[in-house]
Design a protein around this motif. Structure first.
Motif, short mmCIF file in Angstrom:
data_model
loop_
_atom_site.label_atom_id
_atom_site.label_comp_id
_atom_site.label_asym_id
_atom_site.label_seq_id
_atom_site.Cartn_x
_atom_site.Cartn_y
_atom_site.Cartn_z
N ASP A 78 -4.21 -9.52 -31.60
CA ASP A 78 -3.69 -10.88 -31.44
C ASP A 78 -3.66 -11.31 -29.96
O ASP A 78 -3.18 -10.57 -29.09
N LYS A 79 -4.13 -12.53 -29.70
CA LYS A 79 -4.21 -13.02 -28.32
C LYS A 79 -2.84 -13.19 -27.67
O LYS A 79 -2.65 -12.89 -26.49
N GLU A 80 -1.88 -13.75 -28.44
CA GLU A 80 -0.55 -13.97 -27.88
C GLU A 80 0.08 -12.64 -27.47
O GLU A 80 0.75 -12.53 -26.44
N ILE A 81 -0.14 -11.65 -28.32
CA ILE A 81 0.47 -10.34 -28.04
C ILE A 81 -0.19 -9.69 -26.82
O ILE A 81 0.50 -9.17 -25.94
N SER A 82 -1.51 -9.75 -26.73
CA SER A 82 -2.15 -9.12 -25.56
C SER A 82 -1.78 -9.87 -24.28
O SER A 82 -1.67 -9.27 -23.21
N LEU A 83 -1.56 -11.17 -24.40
CA LEU A 83 -1.12 -11.93 -23.23
C LEU A 83 0.25 -11.42 -22.76
O LEU A 83 0.48 -11.21 -21.57
N LYS A 84 1.15 -11.19 -23.71
CA LYS A 84 2.49 -10.73 -23.34
C LYS A 84 2.48 -9.30 -22.80
O LYS A 84 3.22 -8.98 -21.89
N ASN A 96 -1.11 -9.17 -20.12
CA ASN A 96 -1.48 -10.37 -19.36
C ASN A 96 -2.98 -10.68 -19.47
O ASN A 96 -3.65 -10.99 -18.49
N ASP A 147 -5.28 -12.69 -22.45
CA ASP A 147 -5.43 -13.22 -23.80
C ASP A 147 -6.86 -13.03 -24.33
O ASP A 147 -7.15 -13.32 -25.49
N ASP A 148 -7.76 -12.53 -23.47
CA ASP A 148 -9.13 -12.27 -23.93
C ASP A 148 -9.37 -10.78 -24.19
O ASP A 148 -10.52 -10.34 -24.26
N VAL A 199 9.89 -7.49 -24.15
CA VAL A 199 9.27 -8.14 -25.32
C VAL A 199 9.97 -7.66 -26.58
O VAL A 199 10.10 -6.46 -26.83
#
Ligand code: SF4
Length: 310
Positions: free
Chosen positions: A183-189, A192, A194-195, A272
């Motif tokens: 999931d992009k949101e999770i990898s962003l959190k 850092n 989102d890709d 988180v």
């Protein structure tokens, strides 16, 4: 065809060109998908915290890796300092975030590889190597010229650039990337980025194109191929089903996969929600069940590690 593959590259005379190309990339660094474009050759530092010099935090025979890497002699691990991912839940944050390590030359790195092989290790296992790719392939050439003959393992976080993985073709024998989250949101959190998923999918395809499924010899020791790690996180934050579907459908159902259960809150993970506890046994069992259902047929089994001890 010579084996390991770096011997072929050495005899072709193209190794030097590959090293020069990799160092040149450090002038405006795009060694990983962060694309910081800093001039690391002048000592500037990007997201990973690495400058122009190689830093190593430790090295030695390791017996906690997957059984095809360990055998009786262990996996010859070399832990690199700094990291391009810098997970907020890192269990080695003193190495990855806090610069713990010592500057080494490629010649000294080659000496480490040769001493690990002479100590009986079955492979050379570079842990978190992405940001030091030029120094490492330089060191591999020096070690290969001095007779190194065990496989090279690229033990990375999965946030890789496809073009940089192409530079490793015929140098790395075994790729061992993590596929951490879908999931992009999770990898962003958590890292850092989102890709993360897109870059992992692209680079995994290239790794598999180069080396294929994991091949072991008659003793069960890994010689070539791909081995994927996936850490189960609380509340399915790793997106296990999607990750395994990608691996089974786009790489191969015969991909060697280690579903890992050792997540524990660490470093800044409590920032988180849901990352403040270990996954339950039921969450881990579900991840294994889903992996089977997605078509993964070759899961790492802890009991296989015990057979080397008898
Ligand atoms: S290797 Fe380091 S400096 Fe280079 S792009 Fe990646 S994070 Fe940035």
């Amino acid at each position: 065809m010579l084996w390991p593959s770096y011997k072929d590259l050495l005899s072709s005379g193209n190794f030097r060109e590959r090293i020069d190309k990799a160092y040149k990339i450090m002038e405006s660094c795009t060694l990983c998908p962060r694309n910081c474009m800093v001039n690391r050759l002048k000592g500037e530092k990007g997201y990973c915290g690495a400058g122009d010099k190689l830093m190593v935090s430790s090295y030695g025979a390791h017996y906690g890796e997957e059984s095809p890497l360990v055998g009786r002699g262990g996996s010859g691990t070399i832990f690199l300092t700094n990291c391009n991912l810098r997970c907020i839940f890192c269990q080695n944050y003193d190495i990855s975030h806090m610069d713990r390590g010592n500057v080494k030359t490629p010649e000294e790195l080659a000496e480490m590889m040769l001493s690990l092989e002479s100590d009986g290790c079955h492979n050379i296992n570079f842990v978190t190597p992405t940001h030091y790719m030029p120094h490492i392939i330089h060191g591999i050439k020096i070690a290969a010229e001095a007779g190194l003959s065990v496989p090279i393992v690229w033990n990375c976080g999965g946030y890789e650039s496809e073009d940089m993985i192409k530079l490793l073709d015929s140098i790395v024998d075994i790729y061992m990337p993590d596929f951490k989250f879908w999931d992009k949101e999770i990898s962003l959190k958590l890292v850092n980025a989102d890709d993360y998923r897109e870059r992992a999918c692209e680079s995994f395809r290239e790794m598999h194109r180069q080396t294929g499924d994991l091949v072991v010899d008659e003793k069960g020791l890994a010689k070539k191929g791909m081995l994927v790690r996936h850490l189960v996180l609380p509340e399915n934050m790793a997106g296990t089903k999607d990750v395994m579907t990608f691996i089974a459908k786009e790489l191969s159902g015969n991909t060697y996969v280690n579903i890992m259960d050792q997540y524990r809150p660490c470093f800044e993970s409590k920032k988180v929600k849901a990352m403040d506890r270990r996954p339950t046994g039921a969450e881990y069992d579900l991840a294994v069940k889903e992996s089977h259902e997605c078509g993964i047929t070759r899961l790492d089994r802890k009991e296989d590690r015990l057979r080397w001890m008898v």
